[in-house]
Design an enzyme around this catalytic site. Structure first.
Site, mmCIF file in Angstrom:
data_model
loop_
_atom_site.group_PDB
_atom_site.id
_atom_site.type_symbol
_atom_site.label_atom_id
_atom_site.label_comp_id
_atom_site.label_asym_id
_atom_site.label_seq_id
_atom_site.Cartn_x
_atom_site.Cartn_y
_atom_site.Cartn_z
ATOM 1 N N GLU A 36 0.816 -1.217 0.000
ATOM 2 C CA GLU A 36 0.000 0.000 0.000
ATOM 3 C C GLU A 36 0.859 1.282 0.000
ATOM 4 O O GLU A 36 0.424 2.311 -0.515
ATOM 5 C CB GLU A 36 -0.962 -0.059 1.195
ATOM 6 C CG GLU A 36 -1.973 1.056 1.284
ATOM 7 C CD GLU A 36 -2.807 1.292 0.026
ATOM 8 O OE1 GLU A 36 -3.079 0.324 -0.713
ATOM 9 O OE2 GLU A 36 -3.167 2.466 -0.218
ATOM 10 N N HIS A 38 3.717 1.697 -1.696
ATOM 11 C CA HIS A 38 4.005 1.927 -3.114
ATOM 12 C C HIS A 38 2.743 2.390 -3.846
ATOM 13 O O HIS A 38 2.791 3.291 -4.695
ATOM 14 C CB HIS A 38 4.501 0.640 -3.782
ATOM 15 C CG HIS A 38 5.740 0.053 -3.188
ATOM 16 N ND1 HIS A 38 5.737 -1.104 -2.436
ATOM 17 C CD2 HIS A 38 7.040 0.445 -3.238
ATOM 18 C CE1 HIS A 38 6.965 -1.399 -2.061
ATOM 19 N NE2 HIS A 38 7.788 -0.468 -2.526
ATOM 20 N N GLN A 62 22.877 -1.729 -4.619
ATOM 21 C CA GLN A 62 22.583 -1.047 -3.355
ATOM 22 C C GLN A 62 22.479 -1.999 -2.175
ATOM 23 O O GLN A 62 22.138 -1.580 -1.073
ATOM 24 C CB GLN A 62 21.332 -0.179 -3.480
ATOM 25 C CG GLN A 62 20.027 -0.930 -3.606
ATOM 26 C CD GLN A 62 18.893 0.012 -3.952
ATOM 27 O OE1 GLN A 62 18.804 0.515 -5.067
ATOM 28 N NE2 GLN A 62 18.004 0.281 -3.006
ATOM 29 N N LYS A 151 9.292 7.457 3.619
ATOM 30 C CA LYS A 151 9.723 6.281 4.395
ATOM 31 C C LYS A 151 11.252 6.141 4.348
ATOM 32 O O LYS A 151 11.889 5.810 5.330
ATOM 33 C CB LYS A 151 9.027 5.049 3.806
ATOM 34 C CG LYS A 151 9.669 3.724 4.076
ATOM 35 C CD LYS A 151 9.464 3.298 5.510
ATOM 36 C CE LYS A 151 9.937 1.894 5.796
ATOM 37 N NZ LYS A 151 11.231 1.546 5.271
ATOM 38 N N ASP A 152 11.821 6.387 3.152
ATOM 39 C CA ASP A 152 13.283 6.352 2.984
ATOM 40 C C ASP A 152 13.745 7.805 2.875
ATOM 41 O O ASP A 152 14.106 8.290 1.803
ATOM 42 C CB ASP A 152 13.637 5.537 1.745
ATOM 43 C CG ASP A 152 13.143 4.110 1.862
ATOM 44 O OD1 ASP A 152 13.790 3.327 2.557
ATOM 45 O OD2 ASP A 152 12.082 3.798 1.292
ATOM 46 N N SER A 187 6.675 -1.920 4.711
ATOM 47 C CA SER A 187 7.959 -2.170 4.057
ATOM 48 C C SER A 187 7.923 -3.567 3.460
ATOM 49 O O SER A 187 7.329 -4.482 4.046
ATOM 50 C CB SER A 187 9.099 -2.095 5.080
ATOM 51 O OG SER A 187 10.274 -2.698 4.548
HETATM 52 P P1 AMP Z 1 11.377 0.167 -2.316
HETATM 53 O O1 AMP Z 1 10.636 -0.774 -3.195
HETATM 54 O O2 AMP Z 1 11.418 -0.255 -0.893
HETATM 55 O O3 AMP Z 1 12.713 0.556 -2.885
HETATM 56 O O4 AMP Z 1 10.532 1.504 -2.293
HETATM 57 C C1 AMP Z 1 10.161 2.151 -3.482
HETATM 58 C C2 AMP Z 1 9.574 3.490 -3.148
HETATM 59 O O5 AMP Z 1 8.429 3.320 -2.315
HETATM 60 C C3 AMP Z 1 10.560 4.368 -2.365
HETATM 61 O O6 AMP Z 1 10.433 5.714 -2.830
HETATM 62 C C4 AMP Z 1 10.070 4.217 -0.957
HETATM 63 O O7 AMP Z 1 10.389 5.317 -0.124
HETATM 64 C C5 AMP Z 1 8.572 4.107 -1.164
HETATM 65 N N1 AMP Z 1 7.946 3.455 -0.008
HETATM 66 C C6 AMP Z 1 8.294 2.278 0.564
HETATM 67 N N2 AMP Z 1 7.537 2.044 1.664
HETATM 68 C C7 AMP Z 1 6.701 3.104 1.783
HETATM 69 C C8 AMP Z 1 5.683 3.475 2.729
HETATM 70 N N3 AMP Z 1 5.374 2.699 3.770
HETATM 71 N N4 AMP Z 1 5.040 4.649 2.551
HETATM 72 C C9 AMP Z 1 5.350 5.468 1.510
HETATM 73 N N5 AMP Z 1 6.292 5.174 0.573
HETATM 74 C C10 AMP Z 1 6.965 4.016 0.713
#
Ligand code: AMP
Length: 292
Positions: A36, A38, A62, A151-152, A187
């Site tokens: 949710e 994403h 990374q 989040k990041d 996450s």
């Molecule tokens: P990732 O797949 O973990 O690399 O995340 C891809 C994008 O989704 C990054 O910009 C993250 O910051 C964002 N993201 C991951 N988890 C969340 C969350 N709980 N709320 C908002 N954005 C998120």
């Protein structure tokens, strides 16, 4: 119907064509295992852009620990469905071979406190990997708006700075963190938590709340705020704190006394899983406002 591309040339041609037809492009870079959080980025992009491209690529550059890379969840079929349901029109899901061929010798590196502290210190090379893949994705996508999660938060600050420094034709947009009802930030790594670890995990969010309360009640000594967050986590034996910090929201330096837009950040291990979270709080003219 959502279109799925694996080749760089194909997705680039598709997005170039869209722009030539006068349509705007939104980009949502991800590593897949979409949830949710994403989905909220995809919806934001779909509200503002005609074409929304979600990229799904588990970027080996990374990852520090091979174990983390190997066990990273991969769920492309359901990722495509989730992207589609939330308004994406394109998924770009390249292989490692397509992105890096037989290896890349070019690395994008952002210098200074932004990349040296916190996640940068805990995960050497991580942000070079992020900066390199994001630059590459921006080069493939062309002029667009790109959506990243708070989040990041450190990653978001680095990507913003990098795009500005390199005059990349991309508007970087930060979006609020989506949480479960008990406060745990969503996450892709949460699926690895045991039921006991999952029950313990919301203490990270509570620790950030304790730090924000401390700032709101007038603390201006960064050490006092860090101590409040550390104490909140210390009561949970399943969690090993990596760091708790309070920094300026854009430079990542720690102002003393605390003032302006601040970010509280924590990272911790629960068994084999490492989780991060953060919260904003603003100190201005004696008034304190808590962010997301
Ligand atoms: P990732 O797949 O973990 O690399 O995340 C891809 C994008 O989704 C990054 O910009 C993250 O910051 C964002 N993201 C991951 N988890 C969340 C969350 N709980 N709320 C908002 N954005 C998120």
């Amino acid at each position: 119907m959502i279109e799925v591309f694996e080749a760089i040339a194909d997705v680039r041609a598709h997005l170039d064509r869209a722009r030539r037809d006068g349509r705007t492009v939104g980009l949502v870079p991800t590593m897949g295992a979409l949830h949710e959080g994403h989905a909220s980025l995809v919806r934001r992009a779909a509200e503002a852009c005609d074409v929304v491209c979600v990229t799904v690529f588990v970027n080996p550059l990374q990852f520090g620990e091979p174990e983390d890379l190997d066990s990273y969840p991969r769920t492309l079929a359901t990722d495509i469905l989730l992207a589609d349901e939330n308004g994406a029109t394109v998924v770009f899901a390249p292989t490692v071979q397509e992105m890096y061929g037989d290896g890349t010798v070019t690395t994008v590196s952002v210098a200074g406190p932004l990349t040296e502290v916190l996640e940068g210190a805990s995960r050497p090379g991580h942000f070079d990997g992020v900066a390199t893949v994001v630059t590459k994705l921006f080069a493939i996508a062309g002029p667009c708006r790109a959506y990243f999660g708070e989040k990041d938060y450190q990653q978001l600050a680095i990507v913003r700075r990098m795009a500005a420094d390199l005059s990349l034709p991309v508007e970087v947009i930060g979006c609020p963190t989506v949480r479960d009802d008990d406060g745990l930030a969503l996450s892709s790594r949460n699926v690895r938590l045991s039921p006991e670890e999952r029950r313990a995990a919301p203490v990270l969010h509570r620790a950030l709340g304790a730090g924000a309360d401390c700032v709101r009640s007038g603390a201006t000594d960064p050490g006092v705020v860090v101590d409040a967050m550390t104490a909140a986590v210390a009561g949970e034996p399943l969690i090993a704190l990596d760091y708790a910090a309070v920094v300026d929201a854009s430079t990542f330096a720690t102002p003393a006394p605390l003032h302006g837009d601040l970010r509280l950040l924590v990272a911790a291990r629960l068994g084999k899983t490492r989780l991060i979270d953060n919260l904003g709080v603003t100190v201005s003219d004696g008034t304190h406002r808590r962010g997301k």
